[in-house]
Scaffold this active site. Structure first.
Site, PDB file in Angstrom:
ATOM      1  CE  LYS A   1      83.677  70.846  48.357  1.00 21.19           C
ATOM      2  NZ  LYS A   1      85.154  70.294  49.106  1.00 21.19           N
TER       3      LYS A   1
ATOM      4  CG  HIS B   1      81.904  70.341  41.852  1.00 23.26           C
ATOM      5  ND1 HIS B   1      80.851  69.418  41.984  1.00 23.26           N
ATOM      6  CD2 HIS B   1      82.816  69.661  41.506  1.00 23.26           C
ATOM      7  CE1 HIS B   1      81.392  68.228  42.100  1.00 23.26           C
ATOM      8  NE2 HIS B   1      82.494  68.559  41.873  1.00 23.26           N
TER       9      HIS B   1
HETATM   10  C1  BG6 Z   1      85.672  65.927  41.649  1.00 22.16           C
HETATM   11  C2  BG6 Z   1      86.361  66.329  40.449  1.00 22.16           C
HETATM   12  O1  BG6 Z   1      84.361  66.173  41.379  1.00 22.16           O
HETATM   13  O2  BG6 Z   1      85.699  67.301  42.589  1.00 22.16           O
HETATM   14  C3  BG6 Z   1      87.742  66.311  40.525  1.00 22.16           C
HETATM   15  O3  BG6 Z   1      86.040  65.482  39.389  1.00 22.16           O
HETATM   16  C4  BG6 Z   1      88.158  67.315  41.604  1.00 22.16           C
HETATM   17  O4  BG6 Z   1      88.662  66.462  39.383  1.00 22.16           O
HETATM   18  C5  BG6 Z   1      87.376  67.279  42.951  1.00 22.16           C
HETATM   19  O5  BG6 Z   1      89.433  67.204  42.129  1.00 22.16           O
HETATM   20  C6  BG6 Z   1      87.668  68.429  43.907  1.00 22.16           C
HETATM   21  O6  BG6 Z   1      86.716  68.604  44.966  1.00 22.16           O
HETATM   22  P1  BG6 Z   1      87.099  69.214  46.421  1.00 22.16           P
HETATM   23  O7  BG6 Z   1      86.147  68.853  47.398  1.00 22.16           O
HETATM   24  O8  BG6 Z   1      88.533  68.736  46.641  1.00 22.16           O
HETATM   25  O9  BG6 Z   1      86.971  70.589  45.910  1.00 22.16           O
END
Ligand code: BG6
Length: 530
Positions: free
Chosen positions: A216, A275
């Site tokens: 990102k 994350h």
């Molecule tokens: C993914 C998860 O890694 O990230 C999901 O498995 C989640 O559950 C998603 O919805 C969120 O990603 P972003 O980029 O929309 O914040």
């Protein structure tokens, strides 16, 4: 290990072999991302894709199957360009955990590589039975298939043949790399086992553990903001910072992923261990000696190693779990049901759809500064951000000017890194309200990424795949980062007391009350914008 700086060389032509070709991730993210790269002319000449899954399909059927999803998920769509791009897509059915797949798969890889001119011109025609072009494997399958597929890739000799051939023809060096999706294990033991399985087949510099958060723009911008400027870093420590929040909350529910994946994972594994710890590491790490993959990964590992590991007995003081209640809205992805009522959910597992965790970093920079991280589904809104909350000024100079100011505490300075939506950075500070008397009010300084650069941030998957094609692991995770991350959350996952205290929270709210109490205990509060 390769220490070539990021983007220093071009992505190399390869065959991208996607295991899990009929899956959700392939349709919603991977192919649309490759199509966007095609539109921007960023794909290497000769790049082609071989999708594999068990469903019997022809190349054309797979292309047709992908088209509506690309139309929906790619930033833009053009029928002519799609037709040109779709020629790069091929399909090969079969069970990826069966040894029988791999001989024919290698033949097909070589065939399409010749058709698309993927094989580097320097490659001799007399290469022995192994793969001739560069191959980028992508594991986009259910996590329980990772090890069987890696083992089959190993047993098939594809990677070994490549190495032997390289030794015979050192000038012609096809590479074989692998991208592994999260979740990377379900606990420390399974992550170690997966790392060992990968290590038996691939060198560490051929293993790309993907975390799309690292792709990102605003996450990448964290190191730029901190280390390409002088104004932030002097205050980025326990002398000036009161606490830091990292939030990634979503308004959507789990929907049909509940039974296939989510109920065996939960928010702690799905978001926090992966994350959010990565974002925290970038926010808190020391400056790397230089911007390159080894130096950055070293600092991230050092930072995560400095995090205080909770004990199972004490975990309940640091972690809160929650589960969303029924929304009553029949048209949402859960048909208005509570998480526990979704197909495939075992209520006895007490899987969390919300997790909050306090992390303390025991190093000189951060001692005494709590980091609060949280993630949840079916929350009030989509919000991914880092809040750096500063301390109050050491003295209130203005206390005599306005009696109200003597008693009231003015809001302290705050920097917010808005990862999504509304990518940018904002800063809150105090200013004089215009007028004859001295009155103070808080104002916001905002940097809006899209306005500042007249560009929309790119979807993360495309640039990350390009990095794998150029051999750059800066935005991918090293095995030590993963294992250290698991060590940190494992006691929370193992604590029966934390799990038994799981609380329901209303759909569309900011999570369970106990998560507010986690901060309120020290007089702090979550940043919950309207
Ligand atoms: C993914 C998860 O890694 O990230 C999901 O498995 C989640 O559950 C998603 O919805 C969120 O990603 P972003 O980029 O929309 O914040």
């Amino acid at each position: 290990m390769n220490t070539t700086p990021r983007a220093a060389h071009a992505p190399e032509p390869c065959v991208v072999v996607i295991f899990g070709a009929s899956g959700d991730l392939t349709q919603r993210k991977l192919i649309p991302a490759l199509f966007e790269l095609h539109l921007q002319n960023r794909l290497p000449e000769g790049l082609c894709v071989l999708g594999n899954s068990r469903t019997e399909m022809s190349d054309d059927a797979w292309r047709e199957h992908l088209r509506p999803s690309v139309q929906k998920h790619a930033a833009s769509f053009d029928a002519g360009e799609w037709a040109r791009f779709a020629r790069r897509l091929h399909y090969f059915p079969g069970s990826a955990s069966s040894p029988d797949l791999y001989g024919p798969l290698v033949r097909r890889i070589n065939e399409i590589a010749r058709e698309h001119g993927t094989v580097a011109p320097r490659a001799p025609d007399d290469s022995p039975g192994g793969v001739q072009p560069n191959v980028l494997f992508y594991l986009s399958v259910a996590p329980q298939l990772y090890e069987p597929i890696i083992n089959q890739i190993g047993a098939s000799g594809i990677v070994f043949e490549g190495k032997r051939w390289c030794a015979l023809h050192p000038a012609a060096m096809p590479w074989q790399r692998i991208i592994v999706e999260k979740p990377f294990g379900t606990d420390l033991g399974s992550a170690e086992s997966l790392n060992r399985a990968l290590g038996r087949v691939f060198e560490e510099d051929a293993i790309y553990r993907i975390d799309h958060y690292l792709g990102k723009e605003l996450v990448q911008n964290i190191l730029v903001m901190r280390f390409a400027n002088t104004i932030f870093e002097p205050t980025w420590n326990n002398q000036f910072v009161d606490h830091i929040q990292v939030s990634a909350v979503e308004s959507v529910g789990v929907g049909r992923r509940a039974g296939t994946f989510y109920d065996g994972a939960g928010a702690m594994r799905d978001m926090v261990q992966s994350h959010l710890l990565q974002v925290l590491a970038l926010v808190a790490m020391e400056a790397p000696s230089v911007y390159d993959q080894d130096a950055i990964r070293r600092e991230k590992i050092k930072l995560i190693n400095s995090a205080r590991i909770p004990t199972v007995e004490g975990a309940h003081e640091l972690a809160v779990l929650g589960r969303y209640a029924a929304s009553g809205k029949p048209d949402d992805e859960d048909s208005g049901r509570a998480y526990e009522q979704l197909e495939g959910v075992d209520p006895a597992r007490k899987t969390e759809t919300y997790a909050a965790l306090r992390v303390d970093i025991d190093n000189w920079r951060w001692a005494g500064v709590p980091f609060y991280i949280r993630s949840g589904k079916k929350m009030a809104r989509k919000l991914t951000e880092v809040v750096v909350q500063f301390r109050q000024p050491p003295v209130n100079l203005f206390r005599k000017v306005d009696p109200a100011l003597a008693a009231a505490v003015r809001p302290a300075n705050r920097i917010i890194i808005h990862i999504a939506p509304g990518e940018g950075v904002s800063m809150r500070f105090e200013a004089k309200v215009p007028g004859p008397s001295l009155r103070l009010d808080s104002v916001q300084f905002e940097m809006d990424y899209a306005k500042a650069f007249k560009a929309q941030p790119l979807e993360a998957y495309g640039p990350l795949m390009l990095d794998a094609m150029r051999g750059d692991q800066t935005l991918y995770k090293h095995r030590d980062e993963i294992e250290t991350g698991w060590r940190l959350v494992q006691p929370v996952l193992d604590s029966k007391r934390v799990r038994d205290a799981i609380q329901p929270y209303p759909a569309g709210s900011w999570g369970p009350p106990a998560a507010d109490a986690l901060l309120a205990r020290t007089g702090r509060a979550w940043h919950n914008p309207a």
